[in-house]
Design a protein around this motif. Sequence first.
Motif, PDB file in Angstrom:
ATOM      1  N   SER A  71      -7.057   9.051   3.022  1.00  0.00           N
ATOM      2  CA  SER A  71      -6.782   9.770   4.275  1.00  0.00           C
ATOM      3  C   SER A  71      -8.064   9.781   5.084  1.00  0.00           C
ATOM      4  N   ILE A  72      -7.930   9.611   6.390  1.00  0.00           N
ATOM      5  CA  ILE A  72      -9.079   9.489   7.284  1.00  0.00           C
ATOM      6  C   ILE A  72      -8.853  10.436   8.456  1.00  0.00           C
ATOM      7  N   SER A  73      -9.783  11.329   8.691  1.00  0.00           N
ATOM      8  CA  SER A  73      -9.618  12.250   9.815  1.00  0.00           C
ATOM      9  C   SER A  73      -9.678  11.481  11.135  1.00  0.00           C
ATOM     10  N   GLY A  74      -9.053  12.034  12.156  1.00  0.00           N
ATOM     11  CA  GLY A  74      -9.057  11.389  13.464  1.00  0.00           C
ATOM     12  C   GLY A  74     -10.462  11.255  14.033  1.00  0.00           C
ATOM     13  N   LEU A  90     -12.183  -3.611   7.028  1.00  0.00           N
ATOM     14  CA  LEU A  90     -11.909  -3.515   5.583  1.00  0.00           C
ATOM     15  C   LEU A  90     -10.689  -2.637   5.312  1.00  0.00           C
ATOM     16  N   LEU A  91     -10.519  -1.589   6.092  1.00  0.00           N
ATOM     17  CA  LEU A  91      -9.340  -0.732   5.938  1.00  0.00           C
ATOM     18  C   LEU A  91      -8.066  -1.526   6.232  1.00  0.00           C
ATOM     19  N   HIS A  92      -8.126  -2.381   7.255  1.00  0.00           N
ATOM     20  CA  HIS A  92      -6.964  -3.224   7.567  1.00  0.00           C
ATOM     21  C   HIS A  92      -6.698  -4.228   6.437  1.00  0.00           C
ATOM     22  N   GLN A  93      -7.754  -4.787   5.875  1.00  0.00           N
ATOM     23  CA  GLN A  93      -7.585  -5.718   4.742  1.00  0.00           C
ATOM     24  C   GLN A  93      -6.955  -5.012   3.545  1.00  0.00           C
ATOM     25  N   LEU A  94      -7.406  -3.795   3.277  1.00  0.00           N
ATOM     26  CA  LEU A  94      -6.836  -3.020   2.165  1.00  0.00           C
ATOM     27  C   LEU A  94      -5.375  -2.687   2.443  1.00  0.00           C
ATOM     28  N   ASN A  95      -5.066  -2.369   3.679  1.00  0.00           N
ATOM     29  CA  ASN A  95      -3.689  -2.069   4.065  1.00  0.00           C
ATOM     30  C   ASN A  95      -2.784  -3.288   3.872  1.00  0.00           C
ATOM     31  N   GLU A  96      -3.312  -4.465   4.184  1.00  0.00           N
ATOM     32  CA  GLU A  96      -2.518  -5.700   4.069  1.00  0.00           C
ATOM     33  C   GLU A  96      -2.174  -6.066   2.627  1.00  0.00           C
ATOM     34  N   THR A  97      -2.913  -5.507   1.662  1.00  0.00           N
ATOM     35  CA  THR A  97      -2.588  -5.782   0.250  1.00  0.00           C
ATOM     36  C   THR A  97      -1.272  -5.134  -0.159  1.00  0.00           C
ATOM     37  N   GLY A  98      -0.842  -4.115   0.579  1.00  0.00           N
ATOM     38  CA  GLY A  98       0.379  -3.395   0.224  1.00  0.00           C
ATOM     39  C   GLY A  98       0.181  -2.422  -0.924  1.00  0.00           C
ATOM     40  N   CYS A  99      -1.057  -2.255  -1.378  1.00  0.00           N
ATOM     41  CA  CYS A  99      -1.341  -1.382  -2.528  1.00  0.00           C
ATOM     42  C   CYS A  99      -2.153  -0.152  -2.134  1.00  0.00           C
ATOM     43  N   MET A 131      -2.380   7.114  12.773  1.00  0.00           N
ATOM     44  CA  MET A 131      -2.282   6.298  11.560  1.00  0.00           C
ATOM     45  C   MET A 131      -1.210   5.223  11.716  1.00  0.00           C
ATOM     46  N   LYS A 132      -0.096   5.599  12.337  1.00  0.00           N
ATOM     47  CA  LYS A 132       0.982   4.628  12.540  1.00  0.00           C
ATOM     48  C   LYS A 132       0.538   3.525  13.496  1.00  0.00           C
ATOM     49  N   GLN A 133      -0.212   3.911  14.517  1.00  0.00           N
ATOM     50  CA  GLN A 133      -0.713   2.944  15.489  1.00  0.00           C
ATOM     51  C   GLN A 133      -1.699   1.967  14.836  1.00  0.00           C
ATOM     52  N   MET A 134      -2.560   2.483  13.965  1.00  0.00           N
ATOM     53  CA  MET A 134      -3.604   1.639  13.367  1.00  0.00           C
ATOM     54  C   MET A 134      -3.096   0.802  12.205  1.00  0.00           C
ATOM     55  N   PHE A 135      -2.237   1.391  11.360  1.00  0.00           N
ATOM     56  CA  PHE A 135      -1.858   0.723  10.121  1.00  0.00           C
ATOM     57  C   PHE A 135      -0.369   0.394  10.018  1.00  0.00           C
ATOM     58  N   GLY A 136       0.400   0.723  11.060  1.00  0.00           N
ATOM     59  CA  GLY A 136       1.796   0.312  11.110  1.00  0.00           C
ATOM     60  C   GLY A 136       2.722   1.072  10.182  1.00  0.00           C
ATOM     61  N   LYS A 137       2.245   2.185   9.606  1.00  0.00           N
ATOM     62  CA  LYS A 137       3.090   2.959   8.685  1.00  0.00           C
ATOM     63  C   LYS A 137       2.969   4.438   9.014  1.00  0.00           C
ATOM     64  N   GLU A 138       4.104   5.115   9.012  1.00  0.00           N
ATOM     65  CA  GLU A 138       4.088   6.556   9.254  1.00  0.00           C
ATOM     66  C   GLU A 138       3.868   7.286   7.938  1.00  0.00           C
ATOM     67  N   PRO A 139       2.833   8.139   7.836  1.00  0.00           N
ATOM     68  CA  PRO A 139       2.543   8.826   6.573  1.00  0.00           C
ATOM     69  C   PRO A 139       3.693   9.716   6.121  1.00  0.00           C
TER      70      PRO A 139
END
Length: 462
Positions: A71-74, A90-99, A131-139
């Motif tokens: 979790s990352i504060s705004g 790097l956060l985007h790369q980690l997100n792309e792993t799906g893990c 978060m949805k805007q940056m990583f494409g997923k709603e928490p």
Amino acid sequence: MRTICLYFEIHQIIHLKRYRFFDIGTDHYYYDDYANEAGMNEVAERSYIPTLSTLIEMVKKSEGAFKVALSISGVALEQLEIHAPAVIDLLHQLNETGCCEFLCEPYSHGLSSLVNEECFREEVLRQCDKMKQMFGKEPKVFRNSSLIYSDEIGGVIASMGFKGMLTEGAKHVLGWKSPHYVYHCNQAPSLKLLLRDFKLSDDISLRFSNSDWSEYPLFADKYIDWIDAFPPEEQVINIFMELSALGIAQPLSSNILEFMKALPGYAKAKGITFSTPTEIVTKLKSVSQLDVPDPLSWTDEERDTSCWLGNVLQREAFNKLYSVAERVHLCNDRRVKQDWDYLQASGNFRFMTTKNTGIWLNRGIYDSPYDAFTNYMNILGDFIKRVDSLYPMDIDNEELNSLLTTIRNQNEEIAELQKEVAKWQAKAEKEIAKTAKKTTVKKETKKAPKTVGDSKLEKTEA
């Protein structure tokens, strides 16, 4: 099967500059840009970049078996975008792993959940959008600032649609119970709670490089053996900490990242998996409700909110800040809104603590808690003057309440209209589908006689 839920927090303090009483009304910029840039660059180079690279490597090496939550504060995201874009990559790369699962938290990393529900809800929704805007997923899972939780806060979070929430497995709340189960909020059974195992978490984040510790040096096989030794019915091991613990609190020279890299292999050998919070709250049932009438957190031995609101100075600053919350809510000034986020950050109140915890607290530019209080109150004095210039104090409560009521009614009306639009859109889609189906049936019916006629013609020719 036993599973480990590994979670990291990313948040950076916004450093305030020296602000004198005579600056009030003349200087509306409150931040030490040099300290903010230097601090972010240091933690990025020493912790975030090597640690995130290691987590990506762990996911790839384990072929997706290793999973982690962040979790990352705004306000931290804002600072990362300005000063350390490599971390964002790097956060985007980690997100792309799906893990990796990204959780939601208050945008400011503040304490609004303790005092103002409307302000708290607005922050949470804004962070969800970010978060949805940056990583494409709603928490789907929430963690409050410093894992602050109470029954009332849990009820609010459940009403916002979250499936789960992270908090501290504090002894004064659990008693004889274990933190290695899934619990639920006593006000909303639908909200499942994951409780931090503070011993296992602190063994890594606080004690790993301490040569005076009885378990030093700690190796990955020993750590996994501790987890494997728990009773078989204790299925969930929640290890939560700040990401900066890896590299800052525990320097890279201590081989902390090599320790982390070895964990998945030893866990696999013992039949222990890694899971994200959403996977756990979706698959596992709650064993019982958790009763938390007073707010708890993961900070200090007391595991409460006394490190932020434990003395008269802190409570005075806190109450003064939130005395203008409704007026700030009415405001559309971008600078005022940003200052509001930065002034809410919990670190501002932490610097004012007079508690003797036995752990050294880096107060930055401040010589004492009284120095921190004086500087903050000078800044707050100027901020309140700016808010008053937009919505003067001579607006009586009735007029202000009338404005707020109008805004709330408009928001409710917009929400109802959006529901109505969604309802009619769904109905229209059904009608379109029905029409398409009827058209297909008609076409097939028209084709059928031709086939029969063709067969008769073939018989005649024969």
